[in-house]
Design a protein around this motif. Sequence first.
Motif, PDB file in Angstrom:
ATOM      1  N   VAL A  23       0.837  -1.199   0.000  1.00  0.00           N
ATOM      2  CA  VAL A  23       0.000   0.000   0.000  1.00  0.00           C
ATOM      3  C   VAL A  23       0.875   1.254   0.000  1.00  0.00           C
ATOM      4  O   VAL A  23       0.625   2.192  -0.757  1.00  0.00           O
ATOM      5  CB  VAL A  23      -0.962   0.003   1.215  1.00  0.00           C
ATOM      6  N   VAL A  24       1.911   1.262   0.824  1.00  0.00           N
ATOM      7  CA  VAL A  24       2.802   2.418   0.892  1.00  0.00           C
ATOM      8  C   VAL A  24       3.531   2.616  -0.429  1.00  0.00           C
ATOM      9  O   VAL A  24       3.575   3.722  -0.973  1.00  0.00           O
ATOM     10  CB  VAL A  24       3.812   2.279   2.063  1.00  0.00           C
ATOM     11  N   VAL A  25       4.095   1.548  -0.984  1.00  0.00           N
ATOM     12  CA  VAL A  25       4.842   1.650  -2.233  1.00  0.00           C
ATOM     13  C   VAL A  25       3.929   2.085  -3.373  1.00  0.00           C
ATOM     14  O   VAL A  25       4.243   2.997  -4.134  1.00  0.00           O
ATOM     15  CB  VAL A  25       5.553   0.321  -2.569  1.00  0.00           C
ATOM     16  N   LEU A  26       2.778   1.458  -3.500  1.00  0.00           N
ATOM     17  CA  LEU A  26       1.855   1.814  -4.578  1.00  0.00           C
ATOM     18  C   LEU A  26       1.316   3.223  -4.397  1.00  0.00           C
ATOM     19  O   LEU A  26       1.104   3.945  -5.368  1.00  0.00           O
ATOM     20  CB  LEU A  26       0.712   0.801  -4.666  1.00  0.00           C
ATOM     21  N   GLY A  27       1.111   3.624  -3.170  1.00  0.00           N
ATOM     22  CA  GLY A  27       0.643   4.986  -2.907  1.00  0.00           C
ATOM     23  C   GLY A  27       1.674   6.021  -3.328  1.00  0.00           C
ATOM     24  O   GLY A  27       1.342   7.047  -3.903  1.00  0.00           O
ATOM     25  N   CYS A  28       2.938   5.718  -3.105  1.00  0.00           N
ATOM     26  CA  CYS A  28       4.001   6.645  -3.493  1.00  0.00           C
ATOM     27  C   CYS A  28       4.189   6.673  -5.001  1.00  0.00           C
ATOM     28  O   CYS A  28       4.473   7.706  -5.581  1.00  0.00           O
ATOM     29  CB  CYS A  28       5.322   6.275  -2.824  1.00  0.00           C
ATOM     30  N   LEU A  29       4.035   5.529  -5.643  1.00  0.00           N
ATOM     31  CA  LEU A  29       4.204   5.461  -7.089  1.00  0.00           C
ATOM     32  C   LEU A  29       2.976   5.941  -7.826  1.00  0.00           C
ATOM     33  O   LEU A  29       3.041   6.261  -9.001  1.00  0.00           O
ATOM     34  CB  LEU A  29       4.508   4.018  -7.518  1.00  0.00           C
ATOM     35  N   GLY A  30       1.859   6.004  -7.131  1.00  0.00           N
ATOM     36  CA  GLY A  30       0.587   6.314  -7.760  1.00  0.00           C
ATOM     37  C   GLY A  30       0.442   7.763  -8.167  1.00  0.00           C
ATOM     38  O   GLY A  30      -0.631   8.189  -8.512  1.00  0.00           O
ATOM     39  N   GLY A  31       1.473   8.528  -8.146  1.00  0.00           N
ATOM     40  CA  GLY A  31       1.421   9.904  -8.623  1.00  0.00           C
ATOM     41  C   GLY A  31       0.407  10.716  -7.855  1.00  0.00           C
ATOM     42  O   GLY A  31      -0.745  10.793  -8.234  1.00  0.00           O
ATOM     43  N   GLY A  32       0.828  11.342  -6.810  1.00  0.00           N
ATOM     44  CA  GLY A  32      -0.059  12.122  -5.972  1.00  0.00           C
ATOM     45  C   GLY A  32      -0.559  13.384  -6.651  1.00  0.00           C
ATOM     46  O   GLY A  32      -1.217  14.185  -6.043  1.00  0.00           O
ATOM     47  N   GLY A  33      -0.267  13.563  -7.919  1.00  0.00           N
ATOM     48  CA  GLY A  33      -0.726  14.741  -8.621  1.00  0.00           C
ATOM     49  C   GLY A  33       0.257  15.879  -8.476  1.00  0.00           C
ATOM     50  O   GLY A  33       1.332  15.731  -7.902  1.00  0.00           O
ATOM     51  N   PRO A  34      -0.113  17.018  -8.988  1.00  0.00           N
ATOM     52  CA  PRO A  34       0.801  18.153  -8.957  1.00  0.00           C
ATOM     53  C   PRO A  34       0.900  18.777  -7.567  1.00  0.00           C
ATOM     54  O   PRO A  34       0.026  18.588  -6.732  1.00  0.00           O
ATOM     55  CB  PRO A  34       0.144  19.147  -9.921  1.00  0.00           C
ATOM     56  N   THR A  35       1.967  19.484  -7.360  1.00  0.00           N
ATOM     57  CA  THR A  35       2.114  20.308  -6.167  1.00  0.00           C
ATOM     58  C   THR A  35       2.089  21.749  -6.641  1.00  0.00           C
ATOM     59  O   THR A  35       2.918  22.156  -7.440  1.00  0.00           O
ATOM     60  CB  THR A  35       3.441  20.012  -5.442  1.00  0.00           C
ATOM     61  N   CYS A  36       1.105  22.479  -6.160  1.00  0.00           N
ATOM     62  CA  CYS A  36       0.943  23.872  -6.566  1.00  0.00           C
ATOM     63  C   CYS A  36       1.344  24.778  -5.411  1.00  0.00           C
ATOM     64  O   CYS A  36       0.950  24.552  -4.274  1.00  0.00           O
ATOM     65  CB  CYS A  36      -0.510  24.148  -6.961  1.00  0.00           C
ATOM     66  N   THR A  37       2.105  25.809  -5.738  1.00  0.00           N
ATOM     67  CA  THR A  37       2.553  26.780  -4.738  1.00  0.00           C
ATOM     68  C   THR A  37       2.086  28.166  -5.149  1.00  0.00           C
ATOM     69  O   THR A  37       2.409  28.628  -6.244  1.00  0.00           O
ATOM     70  CB  THR A  37       4.090  26.775  -4.616  1.00  0.00           C
ATOM     71  N   GLY A  38       1.320  28.785  -4.269  1.00  0.00           N
ATOM     72  CA  GLY A  38       0.863  30.139  -4.507  1.00  0.00           C
ATOM     73  C   GLY A  38       1.825  31.124  -3.881  1.00  0.00           C
ATOM     74  O   GLY A  38       2.502  30.801  -2.894  1.00  0.00           O
ATOM     75  N   GLU A  39       1.878  32.317  -4.470  1.00  0.00           N
ATOM     76  CA  GLU A  39       2.767  33.339  -3.934  1.00  0.00           C
ATOM     77  C   GLU A  39       2.075  34.689  -3.983  1.00  0.00           C
ATOM     78  O   GLU A  39       1.484  35.065  -4.983  1.00  0.00           O
ATOM     79  CB  GLU A  39       4.065  33.392  -4.749  1.00  0.00           C
ATOM     80  N   LEU A  40       2.159  35.395  -2.874  1.00  0.00           N
ATOM     81  CA  LEU A  40       1.579  36.727  -2.750  1.00  0.00           C
ATOM     82  C   LEU A  40       2.614  37.609  -2.059  1.00  0.00           C
ATOM     83  O   LEU A  40       3.121  37.252  -0.997  1.00  0.00           O
ATOM     84  CB  LEU A  40       0.296  36.662  -1.918  1.00  0.00           C
ATOM     85  N   VAL A  41       2.936  38.747  -2.681  1.00  0.00           N
ATOM     86  CA  VAL A  41       3.899  39.670  -2.091  1.00  0.00           C
ATOM     87  C   VAL A  41       3.153  40.947  -1.711  1.00  0.00           C
ATOM     88  O   VAL A  41       2.506  41.574  -2.549  1.00  0.00           O
ATOM     89  CB  VAL A  41       5.044  39.999  -3.076  1.00  0.00           C
ATOM     90  N   ILE A  42       3.215  41.279  -0.425  1.00  0.00           N
ATOM     91  CA  ILE A  42       2.578  42.489   0.093  1.00  0.00           C
ATOM     92  C   ILE A  42       3.611  43.231   0.935  1.00  0.00           C
ATOM     93  O   ILE A  42       4.181  42.654   1.865  1.00  0.00           O
ATOM     94  CB  ILE A  42       1.325  42.169   0.924  1.00  0.00           C
ATOM     95  N   ASP A  43       3.817  44.484   0.612  1.00  0.00           N
ATOM     96  CA  ASP A  43       4.780  45.326   1.325  1.00  0.00           C
ATOM     97  C   ASP A  43       6.153  44.663   1.448  1.00  0.00           C
ATOM     98  O   ASP A  43       6.800  44.715   2.498  1.00  0.00           O
ATOM     99  CB  ASP A  43       4.250  45.707   2.715  1.00  0.00           C
ATOM    100  N   GLY A  44       6.578  43.997   0.384  1.00  0.00           N
ATOM    101  CA  GLY A  44       7.891  43.375   0.357  1.00  0.00           C
ATOM    102  C   GLY A  44       7.995  42.032   1.052  1.00  0.00           C
ATOM    103  O   GLY A  44       9.042  41.402   1.040  1.00  0.00           O
ATOM    104  N   LYS A  45       6.915  41.573   1.667  1.00  0.00           N
ATOM    105  CA  LYS A  45       6.927  40.277   2.351  1.00  0.00           C
ATOM    106  C   LYS A  45       6.174  39.263   1.498  1.00  0.00           C
ATOM    107  O   LYS A  45       5.109  39.562   0.962  1.00  0.00           O
ATOM    108  CB  LYS A  45       6.294  40.397   3.732  1.00  0.00           C
ATOM    109  N   THR A  46       6.731  38.056   1.372  1.00  0.00           N
ATOM    110  CA  THR A  46       6.156  37.011   0.536  1.00  0.00           C
ATOM    111  C   THR A  46       5.411  35.998   1.400  1.00  0.00           C
ATOM    112  O   THR A  46       5.931  35.532   2.416  1.00  0.00           O
ATOM    113  CB  THR A  46       7.268  36.299  -0.260  1.00  0.00           C
ATOM    114  N   TYR A  47       4.209  35.648   0.950  1.00  0.00           N
ATOM    115  CA  TYR A  47       3.385  34.637   1.611  1.00  0.00           C
ATOM    116  C   TYR A  47       3.160  33.517   0.605  1.00  0.00           C
ATOM    117  O   TYR A  47       2.840  33.775  -0.554  1.00  0.00           O
ATOM    118  CB  TYR A  47       2.041  35.233   2.058  1.00  0.00           C
ATOM    119  N   ASN A  48       3.344  32.269   1.052  1.00  0.00           N
ATOM    120  CA  ASN A  48       3.177  31.113   0.179  1.00  0.00           C
ATOM    121  C   ASN A  48       2.171  30.144   0.758  1.00  0.00           C
ATOM    122  O   ASN A  48       2.099  29.955   1.963  1.00  0.00           O
ATOM    123  CB  ASN A  48       4.504  30.374  -0.002  1.00  0.00           C
TER     124      ASN A  48
END
Length: 134
Positions: A23-48
């Motif tokens: 189960v662990v091996v197949l779960g890891c190989l099963g392609g968990g899909g994309p990893t999306c990272t959002g980014e917002l910069v306000i007053d020079g500070k970045t939030y992800n």
Amino acid sequence: MDNRESSKGPRKNIAIVTAVFLVVVLGCLGGGGPTCTGELVIDGKTYNGIDNNEAEAKRNTCSMYCIEGDAEMDAMYRIWLEKLDPKKRENLMKRSLKERKWEALYENDTIKSYIEKCEKRCLSERDISVKCEG
């Protein structure tokens, strides 16, 4: 008890361990899909914010901003902190500011409600860039 019965325990354990391993091996190989990272910069500070889909990555990014960077949330946090029992406040002050703000969110319904509104406002008013990989 004969030998066949006494050997069933180890066989059963091996079968369980093998099943869990598969189960662990197949779960890891099963392609968990994309990893999306959002980014917002306000007053020079970045939030992800991170999630496996673009919409949730954007929402998580706004959550990070609202909890860690929004001035009104900061004021609400300070009021909440001042009203705490002195012993609890003393123990809480041993943690990072980020951890304390998240604690306030989980313990105070007014703050939680404000954060939900802030997220919605952020999503409608801010341009959040998102990159998805995988």
